[in-house]
Design a protein around this motif. Sequence first.
Motif, PDB file in Angstrom:
ATOM      1  N   GLN A 185      26.945  32.152  40.884  1.00  0.00           N
ATOM      2  CA  GLN A 185      28.318  32.015  41.718  1.00  0.00           C
ATOM      3  C   GLN A 185      29.206  33.201  41.814  1.00  0.00           C
ATOM      4  N   PHE A 186      29.081  34.138  40.619  1.00  0.00           N
ATOM      5  CA  PHE A 186      30.194  34.938  40.498  1.00  0.00           C
ATOM      6  C   PHE A 186      30.304  35.843  42.069  1.00  0.00           C
ATOM      7  N   ALA A 187      29.404  36.467  42.349  1.00  0.00           N
ATOM      8  CA  ALA A 187      29.693  37.523  43.598  1.00  0.00           C
ATOM      9  C   ALA A 187      29.733  36.876  44.739  1.00  0.00           C
ATOM     10  N   PRO A 188      29.162  35.637  45.109  1.00  0.00           N
ATOM     11  CA  PRO A 188      29.882  34.826  46.284  1.00  0.00           C
ATOM     12  C   PRO A 188      31.162  34.268  46.294  1.00  0.00           C
ATOM     13  N   GLY A 189      31.291  33.850  44.987  1.00  0.00           N
ATOM     14  CA  GLY A 189      32.663  33.233  44.664  1.00  0.00           C
ATOM     15  C   GLY A 189      33.809  34.089  44.981  1.00  0.00           C
ATOM     16  N   PHE A 190      33.536  35.339  44.417  1.00  0.00           N
ATOM     17  CA  PHE A 190      34.717  36.242  44.254  1.00  0.00           C
ATOM     18  C   PHE A 190      34.916  36.700  45.707  1.00  0.00           C
ATOM     19  N   VAL A 191      33.869  37.009  46.479  1.00  0.00           N
ATOM     20  CA  VAL A 191      34.126  37.263  47.805  1.00  0.00           C
ATOM     21  C   VAL A 191      34.880  36.124  48.574  1.00  0.00           C
ATOM     22  N   LEU A 192      34.738  34.767  48.264  1.00  0.00           N
ATOM     23  CA  LEU A 192      35.310  33.749  49.031  1.00  0.00           C
ATOM     24  C   LEU A 192      36.754  33.672  48.273  1.00  0.00           C
ATOM     25  N   LEU A 193      37.074  34.021  47.161  1.00  0.00           N
ATOM     26  CA  LEU A 193      38.461  34.124  46.657  1.00  0.00           C
ATOM     27  C   LEU A 193      39.151  35.290  47.216  1.00  0.00           C
ATOM     28  N   ALA A 194      38.484  36.424  47.510  1.00  0.00           N
ATOM     29  CA  ALA A 194      39.041  37.435  47.995  1.00  0.00           C
ATOM     30  C   ALA A 194      39.522  37.258  49.853  1.00  0.00           C
ATOM     31  N   MET A 195      38.517  36.306  50.392  1.00  0.00           N
ATOM     32  CA  MET A 195      38.965  36.015  51.697  1.00  0.00           C
ATOM     33  C   MET A 195      39.962  35.266  52.009  1.00  0.00           C
ATOM     34  N   VAL A 196      40.359  34.218  50.945  1.00  0.00           N
ATOM     35  CA  VAL A 196      41.252  33.070  51.186  1.00  0.00           C
ATOM     36  C   VAL A 196      42.705  33.813  51.398  1.00  0.00           C
ATOM     37  N   PRO A 197      43.269  34.749  50.852  1.00  0.00           N
ATOM     38  CA  PRO A 197      44.615  35.043  51.147  1.00  0.00           C
ATOM     39  C   PRO A 197      44.798  35.437  52.751  1.00  0.00           C
ATOM     40  N   VAL A 198      43.858  35.874  53.211  1.00  0.00           N
ATOM     41  CA  VAL A 198      43.527  36.436  54.905  1.00  0.00           C
ATOM     42  C   VAL A 198      43.685  34.928  55.634  1.00  0.00           C
ATOM     43  N   LEU A 199      42.814  34.190  55.308  1.00  0.00           N
ATOM     44  CA  LEU A 199      42.731  32.853  56.114  1.00  0.00           C
ATOM     45  C   LEU A 199      44.250  32.057  55.937  1.00  0.00           C
ATOM     46  N   ILE A 200      44.509  32.088  54.631  1.00  0.00           N
ATOM     47  CA  ILE A 200      45.653  31.322  54.612  1.00  0.00           C
ATOM     48  C   ILE A 200      46.849  31.825  55.483  1.00  0.00           C
ATOM     49  N   VAL A 201      47.179  33.160  55.331  1.00  0.00           N
ATOM     50  CA  VAL A 201      48.263  33.827  56.462  1.00  0.00           C
ATOM     51  C   VAL A 201      48.036  33.586  57.828  1.00  0.00           C
ATOM     52  N   TRP A 202      46.644  33.743  58.078  1.00  0.00           N
ATOM     53  CA  TRP A 202      46.321  33.927  59.367  1.00  0.00           C
ATOM     54  C   TRP A 202      46.656  32.150  59.795  1.00  0.00           C
ATOM     55  N   LEU A 203      46.387  31.276  59.058  1.00  0.00           N
ATOM     56  CA  LEU A 203      46.422  29.903  59.486  1.00  0.00           C
ATOM     57  C   LEU A 203      48.224  29.666  59.390  1.00  0.00           C
TER      58      LEU A 203
END
Length: 77
Positions: A26-44
């Motif tokens: 879970q670590f690698a894909p979870g880290f990628v998802l964790l890094a993507m979330v600020p961009v999505l939150i700001v965009w929304l």
Amino acid sequence: MSLPVVLSCLWVLAAALVALLPMRRQFAPGFVLLAMVPVLIVWLAVTYGAWAGLAIFMVFISMFRRPLIYLAKRAMG
């Protein structure tokens, strides 16, 4: 539906699929998802307003509370 909503829905599905993986995978894909979330939150938040951004941020915190607590403890020593 707008593009940020579609991408956010795909993000949620990806997070659910990553949660099904064994912990050591879970670590690698979870880290990628964790890094993507600020961009999505700001965009929304820019698209739908600050209240929507705050609500989405609260959902994110509830989904990732344990990894965020771990990272905060590790950062503080």
